[in-house]
Design an enzyme around this catalytic site. Structure first.
Site, PDB file in Angstrom:
ATOM      1  N   ASP A   1      -6.069 -43.910   0.061  1.00  0.00           N
ATOM      2  CA  ASP A   1      -4.741 -44.315  -0.416  1.00  0.00           C
ATOM      3  C   ASP A   1      -4.573 -45.822  -0.220  1.00  0.00           C
ATOM      4  O   ASP A   1      -4.729 -46.318   0.891  1.00  0.00           O
ATOM      5  CB  ASP A   1      -3.682 -43.562   0.383  1.00  0.00           C
ATOM      6  CG  ASP A   1      -2.280 -43.751  -0.183  1.00  0.00           C
ATOM      7  OD1 ASP A   1      -2.069 -44.729  -0.931  1.00  0.00           O
ATOM      8  OD2 ASP A   1      -1.403 -42.933   0.133  1.00  0.00           O
TER       9      ASP A   1
ATOM     10  N   GLY B   1       4.356 -36.805   2.550  1.00  0.00           N
ATOM     11  CA  GLY B   1       3.756 -36.554   3.866  1.00  0.00           C
ATOM     12  C   GLY B   1       2.292 -36.173   3.824  1.00  0.00           C
ATOM     13  O   GLY B   1       1.801 -35.463   4.707  1.00  0.00           O
ATOM     14  N   LYS B   2       1.566 -36.659   2.808  1.00  0.00           N
ATOM     15  CA  LYS B   2       0.133 -36.341   2.721  1.00  0.00           C
ATOM     16  C   LYS B   2      -0.632 -36.844   3.942  1.00  0.00           C
ATOM     17  O   LYS B   2      -1.446 -36.121   4.527  1.00  0.00           O
ATOM     18  CB  LYS B   2      -0.485 -36.970   1.463  1.00  0.00           C
ATOM     19  CG  LYS B   2      -0.051 -36.366   0.160  1.00  0.00           C
ATOM     20  CD  LYS B   2      -0.889 -36.878  -1.003  1.00  0.00           C
ATOM     21  CE  LYS B   2      -0.777 -38.372  -1.205  1.00  0.00           C
ATOM     22  NZ  LYS B   2       0.570 -38.794  -1.651  1.00  0.00           N
ATOM     23  N   THR B   3      -0.389 -38.111   4.310  1.00  0.00           N
ATOM     24  CA  THR B   3      -1.162 -38.705   5.401  1.00  0.00           C
ATOM     25  C   THR B   3      -0.860 -38.024   6.730  1.00  0.00           C
ATOM     26  O   THR B   3      -1.782 -37.701   7.489  1.00  0.00           O
ATOM     27  CB  THR B   3      -0.881 -40.219   5.497  1.00  0.00           C
ATOM     28  OG1 THR B   3      -1.324 -40.850   4.290  1.00  0.00           O
ATOM     29  CG2 THR B   3      -1.622 -40.842   6.676  1.00  0.00           C
ATOM     30  N   SER B   4       0.407 -37.780   7.028  1.00  0.00           N
ATOM     31  CA  SER B   4       0.737 -37.116   8.292  1.00  0.00           C
ATOM     32  C   SER B   4       0.182 -35.693   8.328  1.00  0.00           C
ATOM     33  O   SER B   4      -0.322 -35.232   9.359  1.00  0.00           O
ATOM     34  CB  SER B   4       2.250 -37.106   8.525  1.00  0.00           C
ATOM     35  OG  SER B   4       2.930 -36.505   7.450  1.00  0.00           O
TER      36      SER B   4
ATOM     37  N   GLY C   1       5.138 -40.248  -0.536  1.00  0.00           N
ATOM     38  CA  GLY C   1       6.267 -39.983   0.358  1.00  0.00           C
ATOM     39  C   GLY C   1       6.452 -38.536   0.754  1.00  0.00           C
ATOM     40  O   GLY C   1       7.382 -38.214   1.499  1.00  0.00           O
TER      41      GLY C   1
ATOM     42  N   THR D   1       5.824 -44.534   3.032  1.00  0.00           N
ATOM     43  CA  THR D   1       5.129 -44.578   1.739  1.00  0.00           C
ATOM     44  C   THR D   1       6.003 -45.130   0.619  1.00  0.00           C
ATOM     45  O   THR D   1       5.549 -45.994  -0.136  1.00  0.00           O
ATOM     46  CB  THR D   1       4.586 -43.185   1.372  1.00  0.00           C
ATOM     47  OG1 THR D   1       3.683 -42.762   2.401  1.00  0.00           O
ATOM     48  CG2 THR D   1       3.845 -43.221   0.048  1.00  0.00           C
TER      49      THR D   1
END
Length: 589
Positions: A50, A25-28, A23, A508
């Site tokens: 992930d 913001g790793k992916t963004s 949550g 997430t």
């Protein structure tokens, strides 16, 4: 406060690994970094490992485990590895040969030992190692970005020589994540090369992504130290979602800004040693190429309401949850969810609410920071409320000492080293803490017991399997205490036990909470309530940035209330912490 993160000025290694709490913001961050580098002429491959990956949602394309061109971004490819599917295939590879040859209870124990988070992470590492060491693929790119890095525990496990011999197939030392590498002995050299690449500062940059809140910063610090210890020292920190200014006429905006600044003042000293950058709190969803490009231009893009976003906020609240528990005479209540979603506050508020309705309540937690002491500090306590705190470190050390004393006489030095690292897995802590929980419950009578931070379904099944396993194999030293044995059936009885899943209205946390619910259902436990905590949508904020973010929550509020939860309650983002017994009563007024 911090220099703005601009990938072209910071990134100079071929491999990037992003890590951080769910949550944050790793992916963004990974997607925006990939687009930015590609826009600057670099050939980029973005890979997600992930289990809750939403790369396909961000880019609006279907992805597989093969690199695919991302439309409208020259030089960018992406792929989505599925560690859950890999783990499933891997489990069958290990367990399949024993079906029909060993007692069913033994096979069940083997399957459950290979169903935990450690096995999924090893399977994910297996997947991206194949890419990392594929010279044909690597030579095509200037940068390869991995969304979700392996933990230090996994990497240490991969480095231990005993992980690659037959010890695992013979050891029966107890219920843990025993055996995640038992089917991968042929990959030893490949994994060693991958670990070397991770530790090479001229090849790999580790990006620690965090939010400006205390729990995220502590998790980033833990990961930083853990990975430094095994040689991954080229690290940078990105503080994501930093509100750069606030609206003085909006209470929510002012309080939000101040909370972030107060959290950053508590940033661990060791984390401050790394170069730290920031990314802004934005109102818009970080999906679509153009929005990703806006991020590094520091645009906030205040959102506007469309016709389908003007609905009223008529959802249930925490008072409804408490009323339900009071009427149903529930005896055991667990709050569950990822770290940072507010489980302790929700558990405390439920406890106070039930006490105010005349019930006797015992509240206990495994929060290593003894957060309950903070939650109830300097307040007059109701005589019907008792509180205890279980120290995970102490319980884990007791459990490890018990297991090692029984198993070490049959192991050599390498075997003991493997066993010690195996006992550092997340499952070990859950099992050790659960034993302590069971003892608390066994000693209580005529009161409601509320447990903050409960074991996952995997842990419950692992303990259950250990019971059957120890009955089949006399030499097993993984005995299950009577208190645990008696508690497991209670947890499956909906007349006695209820689980509250706590989440945030973000992608997430909701996806991870969904996996948690599936995990519990495997253990024959069906959560009755979901609580969406800290909702900006449930506030009356007029700040354009926060209001835009609030509108973005609607998608996830609907996902929970329509598709995930039997019952869903929402708690608004609060401009003050509810500390003390009397303040916690505000949740039920």
């Amino acid at each position: 406060m911090f220099q703005a993160f601009q990938p072209k000025n910071v990134i100079n290694t071929p491999f990037l690994f992003l890590t951080g709490k769910g949550g944050v913001g790793k992916t963004s961050t990974a997607c925006a970094t990939a687009v930015s580098l590609a826009d600057n002429g670099k050939r980029v491959l973005l890979i997600s490992t992930d289990p809750a990956s939403n790369l396909q949602d961000v880019f609006g394309i279907e992805l597989t485990n093969r690199p695919k061109v991302v439309p409208n971004v020259e030089n960018l490819h992406a792929c989505n590895l599925d560690p859950e599917a890999s783990a499933k295939a891997y489990r069958e590879k290990v367990v399949g040969p024993y079906r029909g040859k060993l007692p069913e209870s033994v096979v069940s124990s083997m399957e459950e030992q290979l169903s935990g988070a450690c096995t999924v992470e090893i399977a994910a590492f297996d997947e991206f190692t194949s890419l990392l060491t594929n010279t044909e693929i690597v030579s095509q790119y200037d940068h390869i970005i991995f969304d979700t890095a392996p933990t230090g525990h996994t990497l240490r496990l991969l480095q231990l020589p005993t992980a690659w011999n037959g010890f695992l197939e013979e050891s029966t030392h107890g219920a843990s994540c025993l055996g995640p590498l038992s089917g991968l002995a042929d990959k030893k050299d490949l994994y060693s090369k991958a670990v070397e690449v991770l530790a090479a500062p001229d090849k790999t940059t580790l990006i620690l992504v965090t939010r400006p809140d205390v729990s995220s910063l502590l998790e980033a610090d833990r990961a930083s130290i853990e990975l430094k210890d095994i040689g991954v020292k080229n690290q940078i920190v990105i503080v994501n979602g930093l509100l750069s200014e606030y609206n003085q006429e909006d209470e929510v905006s002012s309080a939000f800004y101040q909370r972030q600044r107060n959290a950053l003042k508590q940033m661990p000293k060791s984390l401050k040693q790394a170069m730290t950058y920031s990314l802004p709190f934005v109102s818009y969803s970080l999906t679509g190429i153009e929005n990703l490009r806006y991020l590094f231009k520091l645009y906030t893009l205040p959102a506007t309401l469309s016709n389908n976003q003007t609905e009223t906020n008529d959802h249930l609240n925490l008072k409804d949850v408490i009323d339900d528990f009071s009427l149903s005479d529930t005896k055991l209540i667990f709050t569950m969810g990822k770290g940072g979603v507010g489980k302790t506050t929700v558990a405390s508020a439920i406890a106070v609410g039930l006490v105010e309705k005349g019930h006797r309540v015992h509240l206990t937690t495994t929060d290593p920071a003894a957060h309950l002491n903070y939650q109830f500090q300097s307040s007059l306590m109701n005589q019907n409320l008792s509180i205890s705190s279980i120290d995970p470190k102490q319980e884990v050390e007791k459990y490890k000492a018990d297991i090692l004393s029984k198993a070490s006489k049959d192991l050599d030095e390498d075997g003991i080293a493997y066993l010690q690292e195996d006992l550092n897995s997340p499952c070990t802590e859950e099992i050790a803490v659960f034993r302590a929980f069971a003892e608390v419950v066994a000693k209580t009578d005529n009161e409601i017991v509320i447990i903050d931070t409960a074991p996952t379904g995997h842990t419950l099944l692992l303990l259950d399997a250990a019971q059957s396993y120890s009955k089949e194999i006399e030499k097993s030293t993984g005995e299950v205490p009577k208190s645990v044995e008696n508690l497991l059936p209670l947890l499956r009885n909906p007349k006695v036990t209820e689980v509250v899943i706590v989440t945030l209205a973000e992608a997430t946390p909701v996806l991870e909470a969904s996996r948690l619910q599936e995990d519990l259902r495997r253990a024959e436990i069906s959560p009755k309530w979901w609580v969406i905590n800290q909702s900006l949508y449930a506030t009356n904020t007029t700040d354009p940035v926060l209001r835009g973010k609030a509108i973005g929550e609607l998608e996830w509020i609907h996902e929970v209330s329509d598709n995930k939860a039997i019952n869903c309650a929402i708690i608004p983002w609060l401009h003050e912490e509810k500390v003390g017994y009397d303040k916690l009563k505000d949740f039920i007024n």
